[in-house]
Design an enzyme around this catalytic site. Structure first.
Site: not given
Length: 820
Positions: A262, A334
């Site tokens: 994006s 993460d």
């Protein structure tokens, strides 16, 4: 003879009449489910009348006496236009596709059942605040009102697909909407696969130093050396057997490089020609027909909001109000860790923990399969998370004997308040309120770009796992699950999430690039997204002192590849203009023509130009030649070009030019040799598919956007009606991103990009614009199925206005929902 001819003519005419009648019947049955946008309907579940005004782009503007009534209207509108899509999303996350599609989806169902997302979503309903609970309940009632209308009025089962894949549709319930957000989180996740690939690659490479070439860290400060995976589990064989993941179009598990992307950028008033803030956002997901996004406007008690929603979810996920705009980009936080769990050699139903052996939590789960006997799974969980099968992303190739693999993931929360945070965001009045409102957002983690009338900001939202600084692999490799220093210790405080408010330069942007450099364990991530697009964005932003809505649109649609401009001088350094002109028709002559075209090219990935195709084929062939002798079958896992890898090799960073020599051959190949041979490979490939006249090639012939129907897209003949294919510009590393498939026989097919684009100008909010990649309707007989597709392809937009009278003036229909 004349008698025979007459009978043959009669038979032929009868067959034609039968075909025409059959087509007419199919059309009649399918058209019954086309929604009527201009009607008055009595429904259950409303406290007061609701008005749904469809503007000329078929965007529903929903007005009601209370917020729950407005959400009721959104549920009804979603079900009118996207009922099949919604039911498929729900079936997918439930792990119940095989009830409709049989054995082809059993593997997908097994994996979804093991993750247990749907049960966790149902448990999360009680964790929502009262406002969100009321909204979810009202939205579900709106969906069910449409289901009741379909049943009572015999409206073609609600969607044409229901005739081909007939199965009962259960009433919608609040937990279904939370489940779809969790499914979206699955589609945007990628760290699990990165951990597996890093482990498998480290096992294959003879020189451990080469791991940082093929899987390089993003530019910035380095990290402490990691242990080799083989040293953690020395009994593992060094091989690269690949167990393919399900490639079915219905599979929600993303392939590497397609887990999320994006663009979003904002400008403060000081950098805006109009004196107001600007915000542009184009979230990238896999293409489909219909698109994942659905445009809507909700008139809430705090004011109107308009933008893009996901059918099945009662929020505007990216959009604006009169006071605030918000956009989303994948943060690459993460939030996934794999754990190797040691089984008790005396009892395989136990696994090792820091406190000794414990029994797995288990639960049976039955998968019903169309035209086949059911399957019973035993779901197993450890303290770290669900146990995953060895076929999942090739986990079996890196799991030692006598062990299993489990997954920790923030998405696997039974008290997921992401829905409440999304609701609060829609009702926020300014940047500070929006940042505070999204503290409860758990997953999928996103970079939230914000702009109110005077301030711009970007905040990473989503739960950040709290890891021990002594973690053996820092979350980059599967680690021993029985060691306390490897286990998660809760979550970091929300204040630890990166935050940027009112920067001195007046501009903020994210193209999935690395946004912060902090020491582990507050590092956010070691594996970020695209490292390339941000360079082009920086140039476009800094080339202007002030920006406008149109300059932001220009940036969204930019197709110049920084990657091509930076790599071509490196790989072609010793090939340009060398030697005399070769004879026509020879490979040497083709190479010279190709090099001459590329030498004059500015890197624009324009659909009408030949250079992008030559460049893309060359760089793909080059990476294949560089890695296939070192990685063997594992080379097939690297389906997309790794720009940082190519750069490291051709700049010989830390000896990376070693990749150029083919180890199995006697001569010592140079990087120039590899570049020349790869170009010849590419030209042969191009000639076989598109012809040998290089000047007449078109990038768009190879780079077609594939908005395919996930179920009917492969059905002969019917696919020509349901699939939307378009020649497109852009590429893997352009701002107008068109991520290629990387899969033969069409490796440059455009399958992942901006399904929604929006640009908001707060000096003149009603001049804001948006577009989706297909259209509002999921019904392929509707005029709104693909009406926005050509606008999207040409880089055009639709006005985004909160002016109710403007919507009514050009309305294609007005629906009145009345309490029964």
């Amino acid at each position: 003879m004349s008698l025979l001819f007459r009978w043959l003519l009669r038979i032929a005419a009868g067959l034609v009449a039968m075909v025409v009648a059959a087509v007419a019947l199919v059309y009649f049955l399918a058209s019954q489910s086309l929604p009527d946008y201009d009607q008055t309907l009595e429904v259950d579940g409303l406290s007061a009348p609701v008005e749904i005004v469809r503007d000329n782009a078929n965007v529903p503007h929903i007005f009601g006496a209370s917020d729950p009534d407005v959400f009721f209207g959104l549920g009804y509108a979603h079900a009118q236009d996207r009922l099949w899509q919604m039911t498929m999303l729900r079936r997918t996350v439930q792990g119940r596709l095989s009830e409709v599609f049989g054995k082809r989806t059993v593997t997908v169902d097994k994996l979804l059942r093991r993750l247990d997302l749907y049960r966790l979503a149902l448990q999360s309903v009680e964790a929502q605040d009262d406002y969100t609970k009321a909204a979810l309940k009202a939205y579900a009632a709106g969906v069910n009102a449409r289901l009741a209308e379909v049943n009572e009025e015999a409206l073609g089962r609600g969607a044409p697909e229901m005739f081909l894949f007939n199965a009962p549709v259960a009433p919608w319930q609040p937990g279904d909407s939370i489940a779809i957000i969790k499914l979206m989180g699955l589609q945007l996740s990628g760290h699990l696969e990165e951990e597996v690939l890093r482990a498998r690659t480290s096992l294959m490479l003879e020189d451990p130093a080469r791991l940082s070439d093929i899987l390089p860290d993003d530019p910035g400060s380095g990290i402490a050396a990691l242990p080799e995976y083989a040293s953690l589990f020395p009994d593992l064989p060094r091989y690269a057997e690949t167990i393919p993941m399900p490639e079915d179009p219905l599979s929600p598990f993303p392939r590497r490089g397609l887990a999320g992307a994006s663009n979003a950028w904002t400008a403060a008033p000081s950098r805006s020609a109009s004196g107001g803030t600007l915000l542009a956002n184009d979230p990238h997901m896999g293409f489909s027909a219909p698109a994942a996004w659905y445009l809507a406007r909700l008139e809430l008690a705090n004011g109107g909001v308009i933008g893009a929603s996901i059918p099945g979810v009662p929020t505007i996920l990216t959009g604006r109000s009169d006071r605030l705009g918000w956009g989303l980009t994948s943060s690459y936080l993460d939030d996934q860790d794999l754990f190797v769990e040691k089984l008790n050699p005396d009892d395989p139903e136990e696994y090792l923990t820091p406190d000794g052996y414990k029994r797995f939590q288990t639960r049976p789960s039955i998968i019903e399969i169309k035209d086949a006997p059911p399957i019973t799974l035993t779901l197993r969980w450890t303290e770290n998370g669900p146990v995953l099968p060895g076929t999942f992303y090739n986990l079996g190739t890196i799991t030692p004997r006598g062990h299993v693999m489990s997954l920790s993931w923030t998405l696997l929360s039974p008290r997921d308040t992401s829905m409440s945070a999304s609701m609060a965001l829609m009702n926020a009045s300014n940047v500070r309120e929006a940042i505070a409102a999204t503290e409860g957002f758990i997953a999928p983690s996103q970079n939230l770009s914000l702009a109110d009338r005077s301030t711009i900001a970007m905040k990473t939202i989503g739960a950040m796992p709290k890891r021990d600084p002594r973690h053996h692999s820092k979350g980059r490799l599967p680690s021993q699950g029985w060691l306390p220093e490897n286990r998660w210790q809760g979550r970091l405080p929300y204040s630890s999430n990166p935050e940027f408010v009112s920067p001195a330069g007046g501009l903020l942007g994210n193209t999935n690039n690395k946004i912060i450099d902090r020491a582990f364990p507050e590092h956010v991530s070691f594996a970020w997204g695209d490292t390339q697009r941000v360079h082009r964005w920086e140039k476009l932003m800094q080339d202007r002192e002030v920006h406008t809505r149109d300059s932001f649109i220009e940036a969204q649609l930019d197709t110049v590849s920084f990657t091509a401009r930076s790599l071509l001088p490196l790989i072609g350094a010793d090939l340009w203009y060398t030697g005399e002109s070769a004879p026509e028709g020879t490979p040497e002559r083709q190479r010279q023509i190709a090099l001459a075209l590329l030498a004059e090219w500015n890197g624009e990935m324009n659909e009408y130009m030949p250079e992008p195709l030559i460049y893309a084929a060359w760089i793909r062939a080059l990476q294949k030649r560089l890695i296939e002798d070192d990685l063997g079958p594992l080379a097939d896992e690297f389906k997309h070009v790794e720009p940082l890898f190519i750069e490291r090799v051709y700049r010989d960073i830390d000896g990376a030019s070693a990749w150029c020599d083919v180890r199995q051959s006697a001569p010592v190949e140079t990087c120039t040799d590899m570049a020349r041979m790869a170009l010849d490979d590419a030209l042969i490939w191009i000639a076989e598919r598109y012809g040998s006249q290089l000047e007449s090639l078109r990038w768009g012939d190879a780079h077609q956007a594939a908005h395919d129907h996930q179920v009917l897209g492969e059905v002969p003949l019917l696919r020509y009606f349901v699939n939307i294919r378009q020649s497109t510009s852009g590429g893997d590393n352009t701002l107008q991103r068109g991520r290629t498939s990387g899969e033969d026989p069409n490796p440059f097919l455009n399958i992942h990009g901006a399904g929604y684009r929006g640009v908001y100008d707060f000096a003149d909010p009603d001049s804001s614009v948006f577009i989706t990649s297909t259209g509002q309707s999921g019904h392929f007989l509707s005029r709104y199925y693909d009406d926005q597709a050509q606008l999207w392809r040409r880089g055009e937009y639709v006005p985004m206005s909160l002016d109710a009278e403007l919507a009514r003036a050009a309305a294609v229909g007005v629906t009145h929902l009345i309490p029964r």
